[in-house]
Design a protein around this motif. Structure first.
Motif, mmCIF file in Angstrom:
data_model
loop_
_atom_site.group_PDB
_atom_site.id
_atom_site.type_symbol
_atom_site.label_atom_id
_atom_site.label_comp_id
_atom_site.label_asym_id
_atom_site.label_seq_id
_atom_site.Cartn_x
_atom_site.Cartn_y
_atom_site.Cartn_z
ATOM 1 N N GLN A 24 0.828 -1.202 0.000
ATOM 2 C CA GLN A 24 0.000 0.000 0.000
ATOM 3 C C GLN A 24 0.868 1.259 0.000
ATOM 4 O O GLN A 24 0.587 2.219 -0.715
ATOM 5 C CB GLN A 24 -0.932 0.008 1.200
ATOM 6 C CG GLN A 24 -1.938 1.139 1.161
ATOM 7 C CD GLN A 24 -2.969 1.034 2.247
ATOM 8 O OE1 GLN A 24 -2.716 0.481 3.301
ATOM 9 N NE2 GLN A 24 -4.143 1.575 1.991
ATOM 10 N N ARG A 25 1.948 1.256 0.767
ATOM 11 C CA ARG A 25 2.842 2.422 0.797
ATOM 12 C C ARG A 25 3.559 2.614 -0.537
ATOM 13 O O ARG A 25 3.712 3.732 -1.009
ATOM 14 C CB ARG A 25 3.886 2.296 1.918
ATOM 15 C CG ARG A 25 3.368 2.332 3.348
ATOM 16 C CD ARG A 25 2.176 3.228 3.542
ATOM 17 N NE ARG A 25 1.655 3.258 4.889
ATOM 18 C CZ ARG A 25 0.646 2.544 5.328
ATOM 19 N NH1 ARG A 25 0.049 1.664 4.556
ATOM 20 N NH2 ARG A 25 0.196 2.692 6.565
ATOM 21 N N THR A 27 2.515 1.654 -3.570
ATOM 22 C CA THR A 27 1.589 2.150 -4.584
ATOM 23 C C THR A 27 1.246 3.610 -4.327
ATOM 24 O O THR A 27 1.070 4.385 -5.276
ATOM 25 C CB THR A 27 0.306 1.300 -4.655
ATOM 26 O OG1 THR A 27 -0.307 1.241 -3.363
ATOM 27 C CG2 THR A 27 0.596 -0.097 -5.165
ATOM 28 N N ALA A 28 1.167 4.005 -3.063
ATOM 29 C CA ALA A 28 0.907 5.415 -2.742
ATOM 30 C C ALA A 28 2.049 6.297 -3.237
ATOM 31 O O ALA A 28 1.819 7.358 -3.834
ATOM 32 C CB ALA A 28 0.708 5.594 -1.246
ATOM 33 N N ASN A 31 1.943 6.485 -6.973
ATOM 34 C CA ASN A 31 0.814 7.274 -7.464
ATOM 35 C C ASN A 31 1.105 8.773 -7.467
ATOM 36 O O ASN A 31 0.530 9.501 -8.272
ATOM 37 C CB ASN A 31 -0.438 6.991 -6.639
ATOM 38 C CG ASN A 31 -1.049 5.650 -6.960
ATOM 39 O OD1 ASN A 31 -0.767 5.048 -7.987
ATOM 40 N ND2 ASN A 31 -1.884 5.158 -6.066
ATOM 41 N N HIS A 76 -3.808 -0.068 -5.317
ATOM 42 C CA HIS A 76 -3.948 0.750 -4.111
ATOM 43 C C HIS A 76 -5.419 0.811 -3.669
ATOM 44 O O HIS A 76 -5.724 0.694 -2.480
ATOM 45 C CB HIS A 76 -3.410 2.155 -4.386
ATOM 46 C CG HIS A 76 -3.312 3.006 -3.179
ATOM 47 N ND1 HIS A 76 -2.293 2.879 -2.263
ATOM 48 C CD2 HIS A 76 -4.103 4.009 -2.728
ATOM 49 C CE1 HIS A 76 -2.476 3.761 -1.296
ATOM 50 N NE2 HIS A 76 -3.559 4.458 -1.566
ATOM 51 N N GLY A 80 -6.987 -0.592 -0.124
ATOM 52 C CA GLY A 80 -7.725 0.323 0.745
ATOM 53 C C GLY A 80 -9.141 -0.145 1.013
ATOM 54 O O GLY A 80 -9.624 -0.096 2.152
#
Length: 124
Positions: A24-25, A27-28, A31, A76, A80
């Motif tokens: 998740q981090r 992909t953040a 992004n 992502h 989420g």
């Protein structure tokens, strides 16, 4: 010792939670420049006709950047949505169904966007 249900939800082994956290981090972080690229692409082409936009998206670097954004944002989004569902949906059956629907939704968005990008960039 973790129960089979906890293992199925990714709570049994410590590395599964860590893997999701890092995915998740990552992909953040990915992004951020990709969304900036998207915003700049939109701002610089406001009012352009279809042929201009199609020619812009047909450029290899632009098409790859847009495809990377679609993939990264979809991954992502799926992570989420899964986290939110696990935190707020009551009942294991409803949770499983909601996670499946969220996963199919994320895959559907990614496939639709990828199809549109390929079709536009290849000139169809």
């Amino acid at each position: 010792m973790a129960t089979p249900l906890a293992k199925a939800r990714g709570l049994g082994a410590a590395h599964r939670g860590t893997e999701t956290f890092w995915r998740q981090r990552m992909t953040a972080i990915a992004n951020v420049p990709l969304v900036i690229f998207l915003i700049l692409s939109i701002v610089t082409h406001i009012g352009a006709d279809y042929q201009t936009i199609r020619a812009y998206l047909a450029q290899t670097v632009v098409a790859i950047a847009m495809l990377a954004l679609v993939i990264s944002a979809s991954i992502h989004m799926r992570i989420g949505l899964k986290e939110i569902i696990e935190d707020y949906v009551q009942g294991e059956g409803a949770k499983v169904v909601a996670i499946l629907l969220a996963t199919f939704f994320a895959i559907g968005v990614a496939l639709a966007c990828t199809f549109a990008l390929v079709k536009i960039s290849l000139g169809s």
